[in-house]
Design a protein around this motif. Structure first.
Motif, PDB file in Angstrom:
ATOM      1  N   LYS A  22       0.844  -1.191   0.000  1.00  0.00           N
ATOM      2  CA  LYS A  22       0.000   0.000   0.000  1.00  0.00           C
ATOM      3  C   LYS A  22       0.876   1.237   0.000  1.00  0.00           C
ATOM      4  O   LYS A  22       1.985   1.228   0.519  1.00  0.00           O
ATOM      5  N   GLY A  61      -4.677   2.576  -2.039  1.00  0.00           N
ATOM      6  CA  GLY A  61      -4.809   1.397  -1.193  1.00  0.00           C
ATOM      7  C   GLY A  61      -3.976   0.274  -1.776  1.00  0.00           C
ATOM      8  O   GLY A  61      -2.868   0.487  -2.275  1.00  0.00           O
ATOM      9  N   ASP A  62      -4.505  -0.914  -1.755  1.00  0.00           N
ATOM     10  CA  ASP A  62      -3.805  -2.040  -2.360  1.00  0.00           C
ATOM     11  C   ASP A  62      -3.617  -1.793  -3.848  1.00  0.00           C
ATOM     12  O   ASP A  62      -4.524  -1.309  -4.529  1.00  0.00           O
ATOM     13  N   GLU A  85     -10.041   2.564  -1.007  1.00  0.00           N
ATOM     14  CA  GLU A  85     -10.655   2.103   0.235  1.00  0.00           C
ATOM     15  C   GLU A  85     -12.035   2.743   0.360  1.00  0.00           C
ATOM     16  O   GLU A  85     -12.160   3.967   0.298  1.00  0.00           O
TER      17      GLU A  85
END
Length: 142
Positions: A43, A48-49, A128
């Protein structure tokens, strides 16, 4: 003859899209060219990811590759033309075309694509979601 589906249960309402996606994935999973990797990156502060899809596209130039999003699918196409002016004594590397599609979940965004050393890398992220709690008032009826 009608095909029975796991999603035909009356308790599973609104899952028709998932059934179509599963059919699409199963039909496109047979071809192994070009080979690819999918990895999860760390991250970052801004994202985010991050998911990176890397395809081995040796011999393709940037102009011969096309990356697009079509109906919630990430579609990568490669097109090479045969050079008729060249005379081969042995031909082990074919000029070929390919199409590779990845079904994207809702909310997935494409950050960008890069071609380096015969590898095409495409970075995706899923922002997110905000955590929202909503209270439902209960009416009292006498």
């Amino acid at each position: 003859m009608t095909r029975m589906s796991a999603f035909s249960s009356p308790l599973l309402l609104g899952f028709e899209d998932i059934e179509r996606v599963l059919d699409r994935v199963s039909k496109g999973a047979n071809d192994g060219y070009p080979p690819y990797n999918i990895e999860r990156l760390s991250k970052t502060e801004t994202h985010g990811d991050i998911i990176r899809i890397t395809l081995a596209v040796a011999g393709f130039t940037r102009d011969q590759l096309d990356v697009s999003i079509e109906e919630s699918q990430l579609v990568i196409r490669g097109r090479q033309e045969d050079d008729k002016s060249r005379q081969f004594l042995h031909r082990g590397i074919a000029a070929r075309q390919f199409q590779r599609a990845f079904v994207l979940a809702e909310g997935i965004e494409v950050l960008g694509a890069e071609l380096k050393d015969g590898l095409l890398s495409i970075d995706l992220t899923r922002p997110e979601p905000e955590k929202i709690v909503r209270r439902i008032e209960i009416d009292a009826r006498d």
